[in-house]
Motif scaffolding. Structure first.
Motif, PDB file in Angstrom:
ATOM      1  N   PRO A 166       1.844  -1.773   7.763  1.00  0.00           N
ATOM      2  CA  PRO A 166       1.290  -3.018   7.217  1.00  0.00           C
ATOM      3  C   PRO A 166       1.441  -3.184   5.712  1.00  0.00           C
ATOM      4  O   PRO A 166       1.714  -4.279   5.233  1.00  0.00           O
ATOM      5  N   ASN A 167       1.282  -2.100   4.963  1.00  0.00           N
ATOM      6  CA  ASN A 167       1.387  -2.187   3.510  1.00  0.00           C
ATOM      7  C   ASN A 167       2.718  -1.635   2.997  1.00  0.00           C
ATOM      8  O   ASN A 167       2.869  -1.365   1.808  1.00  0.00           O
ATOM      9  N   GLY A 168       3.664  -1.479   3.902  1.00  0.00           N
ATOM     10  CA  GLY A 168       4.938  -0.883   3.535  1.00  0.00           C
ATOM     11  C   GLY A 168       5.905  -1.857   2.905  1.00  0.00           C
ATOM     12  O   GLY A 168       5.956  -3.030   3.275  1.00  0.00           O
ATOM     13  N   HIS A 169       6.679  -1.344   1.958  1.00  0.00           N
ATOM     14  CA  HIS A 169       7.743  -2.108   1.330  1.00  0.00           C
ATOM     15  C   HIS A 169       9.101  -1.638   1.876  1.00  0.00           C
ATOM     16  O   HIS A 169       9.177  -0.647   2.601  1.00  0.00           O
ATOM     17  N   HIS A 170      10.132  -2.336   1.514  1.00  0.00           N
ATOM     18  CA  HIS A 170      11.488  -1.940   1.900  1.00  0.00           C
ATOM     19  C   HIS A 170      11.774  -0.551   1.326  1.00  0.00           C
ATOM     20  O   HIS A 170      11.690  -0.333   0.124  1.00  0.00           O
ATOM     21  N   GLY A 171      12.117   0.402   2.197  1.00  0.00           N
ATOM     22  CA  GLY A 171      12.297   1.780   1.752  1.00  0.00           C
ATOM     23  C   GLY A 171      10.976   2.502   1.593  1.00  0.00           C
ATOM     24  O   GLY A 171      10.812   3.338   0.705  1.00  0.00           O
ATOM     25  N   PHE A 172      10.024   2.192   2.484  1.00  0.00           N
ATOM     26  CA  PHE A 172       8.638   2.645   2.314  1.00  0.00           C
ATOM     27  C   PHE A 172       8.464   4.169   2.291  1.00  0.00           C
ATOM     28  O   PHE A 172       7.497   4.670   1.726  1.00  0.00           O
ATOM     29  N   GLU A 173       9.389   4.928   2.868  1.00  0.00           N
ATOM     30  CA  GLU A 173       9.178   6.376   2.962  1.00  0.00           C
ATOM     31  C   GLU A 173       8.917   7.019   1.603  1.00  0.00           C
ATOM     32  O   GLU A 173       8.080   7.919   1.479  1.00  0.00           O
ATOM     33  N   THR A 174       9.644   6.568   0.584  1.00  0.00           N
ATOM     34  CA  THR A 174       9.564   7.245  -0.708  1.00  0.00           C
ATOM     35  C   THR A 174       8.928   6.413  -1.806  1.00  0.00           C
ATOM     36  O   THR A 174       8.787   6.899  -2.937  1.00  0.00           O
ATOM     37  N   ILE A 175       8.521   5.183  -1.508  1.00  0.00           N
ATOM     38  CA  ILE A 175       7.910   4.362  -2.562  1.00  0.00           C
ATOM     39  C   ILE A 175       6.469   4.001  -2.288  1.00  0.00           C
ATOM     40  O   ILE A 175       5.762   3.553  -3.188  1.00  0.00           O
ATOM     41  N   ASP A 176       5.999   4.185  -1.059  1.00  0.00           N
ATOM     42  CA  ASP A 176       4.613   3.891  -0.714  1.00  0.00           C
ATOM     43  C   ASP A 176       3.839   5.189  -0.506  1.00  0.00           C
ATOM     44  O   ASP A 176       4.432   6.245  -0.241  1.00  0.00           O
TER      45      ASP A 176
END
Length: 507
Positions: free
Chosen positions: A475-485
């Motif tokens: 839900p709060n993830g951005h594009h490329g969420f693994e390493t930026i969120d």
């Protein structure tokens, strides 16, 4: 005081700048919209007499018309094709130009004709054939009312403005597209601002990622004299948001704007080189050609999960995608679950490279299936980001051995600026042929709107045809969420998605 000299793109003329110019003048600046020779419907020129050099001379004339002793700073603004004559003129009058503004356009290079920047790939190929055959005269007919989207997103342009754009459009002399741009290098010293239009698929964070890849050809974008702005609109901001465009131009002239972080900056690792958020075993890689395998201990053969990176990724990027922590982390996570994890490199270096990238992936899969440690009848493919378009062939014709297809924050339809109208790479149009193939889709809740729209269209298409789609939301993830969120936001989704893929491989 600034003097803004503005040059429009293909088929268009000075009229598109009217509202923007008025706002610049109201703010105390001078503004001049250049009417390029041959693009005024009221005064058509003989096409054989009009080429890129003609338009460069038009812009030089506008520069020379500004009194050199007046103290006025000249800011050249090039939109779309217009950046080519702007750069040609700035290169010859570099001492007169305070700044060049690239308005939602590419970065023309010395010796390359404007034809290379035509967004519609099919049209570009057709025109290239004509050029090679020596058919260099004539004109390119302007788009009809419903055809402007092939030249860029019309988001934000009202119906009346689009009708006027169409009514005043002029045929584009082919010589303006076929003649190479010639630069002597003086323009390299002129400060630059890029104005990106997000609804057309261009965003500052995406440009930063390209710089982060480490390609030397893009290093200039992170120099101190280069700034960026982003407008939440389509390809024609002078028609969709003239007030906002005028404000950005004024700020650009003042040297404001976002500056990119140079590749290798020690302040913060780029997103694609940050650690994977899950603890995974440090299995060694087994390199086979353009493929790396991560094989768990024990007897085989075992099912395999092939992870396909996104893109475009510049050819000069180092390290290569199959070595990125995220891809390696996914592969080792698969190995921890008893699968063979696989990363690979493919040649999606440019938007025009999807065909050869698809061939690279097909070859990699066959290499993996031929490995004696792999159960060739139990394969999953997992795609990322711009690699999402590469799911199309597998959805349209899923082989029996393909037990699952997964995708993380994918782009699932060509973006407006990609010029891929009619391309086969359109997953939403292929999902109705997927049959019983399970599809696991990790969806970023804070995805860029233009990408989220492609995912929404895919989900609707999948629901209409009752495809076996499993949505895993971040839900709060951005594009490329693994390493930026934050890891606590992403771990549950990654673990759930991997469990589903493994279940489809082993069930």
């Amino acid at each position: 005081m600034q003097v803004f000299i503005m040059v429009a793109g293909v088929f268009t003329g000075a009229h598109v700048w009217q509202e923007t110019a008025e706002r610049l003048v109201t703010a105390g600046s001078a503004a001049h919209a250049v009417q390029l020779t041959g693009l005024d419907p009221a005064r058509p020129a003989t096409p054989s007499h009009v080429n890129l050099e003609t338009h460069i001379e038009d812009v030089i004339a506008a520069i020379d018309a500004v009194n050199a002793t007046s103290g006025q700073e000249i800011v050249l603004v090039g939109h779309d094709y217009g950046i080519h004559p702007v750069l040609g003129a700035a290169d010859r009058r570099a001492e007169r130009v305070a700044r060049v503004v690239y308005l939602d356009c590419g970065m023309p290079q010395n010796g390359v004709p404007p034809l290379a920047a035509v967004p519609d790939q099919a049209l570009r190929a057709q025109l290239a054939e004509r050029a090679e055959a020596g058919e260099r005269e004539g004109v390119l007919a302007p788009p009809g009312l419903d055809e402007w989207g092939r030249w860029g997103s019309t988001a934000g342009v009202g119906e009346a403005a689009l009708e006027r754009l169409t009514a005043l459009a002029a045929p584009q002399p082919l010589g303006t597209l076929f003649q190479p741009l010639r630069l002597n290098g003086a323009v390299a010293a002129v400060p630059v601002t890029g104005v990106l239009c997000a609804r057309n698929g261009a965003r500052i964070d995406l440009v930063q990622r390209l710089v982060d890849f480490g390609d030397p050809a893009l290093a200039a974008l992170a120099q101190p004299q280069v700034t960026f702005f982003e407008l939440p609109t389509g390809h024609w901001p002078m028609l969709s948001c003239p007030d906002a465009l005028a404000e950005v131009l004024l700020r650009a002239a003042a040297g404001e704007g976002h500056r990119l972080r140079p590749a290798g900056d020690d302040a913060q690792a780029p997103a694609h080189l940050r650690p994977f958020p899950l603890d995974v075993p440090a299995l060694p890689r087994d390199r086979q050609g353009h493929v790396d395998l991560y094989v768990p201990d024990g007897d085989g053969p075992r099912p395999a999960v092939v992870f396909v990176h996104g893109g475009p990724v510049p050819a000069g990027a180092r390290p290569r995608p199959r070595e990125w922590p995220t891809l390696v982390g996914y592969a080792r996570l698969a190995a921890a679950a008893g699968m063979v994890g696989v990363t690979l490199d493919h040649r999606l270096h440019d938007i025009a490279d999807y065909d050869r990238a698809a061939a690279d992936i097909a070859a990699a899969v066959e290499l993996v299936r031929a490995d004696t440690r792999v159960d060739s009848d139990r394969i999953a493919l997992w795609f990322f980001s711009g690699g999402g378009l590469l799911t199309t062939d597998w959805l349209a014709r899923p082989p029996a051995w393909l037990r699952c297809l997964a995708a993380s924050y994918p782009i699932l339809a060509p973006l407006p600026a990609w010029g891929m109208a009619g391309s086969r790479f359109h997953p939403a149009k292929a999902v109705d042929q997927a049959g019983s193939l399970p599809v696991v889709l990790l969806r970023a809740g804070r995805e860029a709107p233009e990408i989220a729209a492609t995912v929404d269209a895919f989900v609707r298409a999948a629901e209409e045809c009752a495809a076996r789609l499993e949505l895993v939301d971040v839900p709060n993830g951005h594009h490329g969420f693994e390493t930026i969120d934050p890891p606590e936001e992403t771990r549950p989704a990654l673990e759930r998605a991997m469990r589903s893929v493994v279940a489809h491989l082993t069930g």
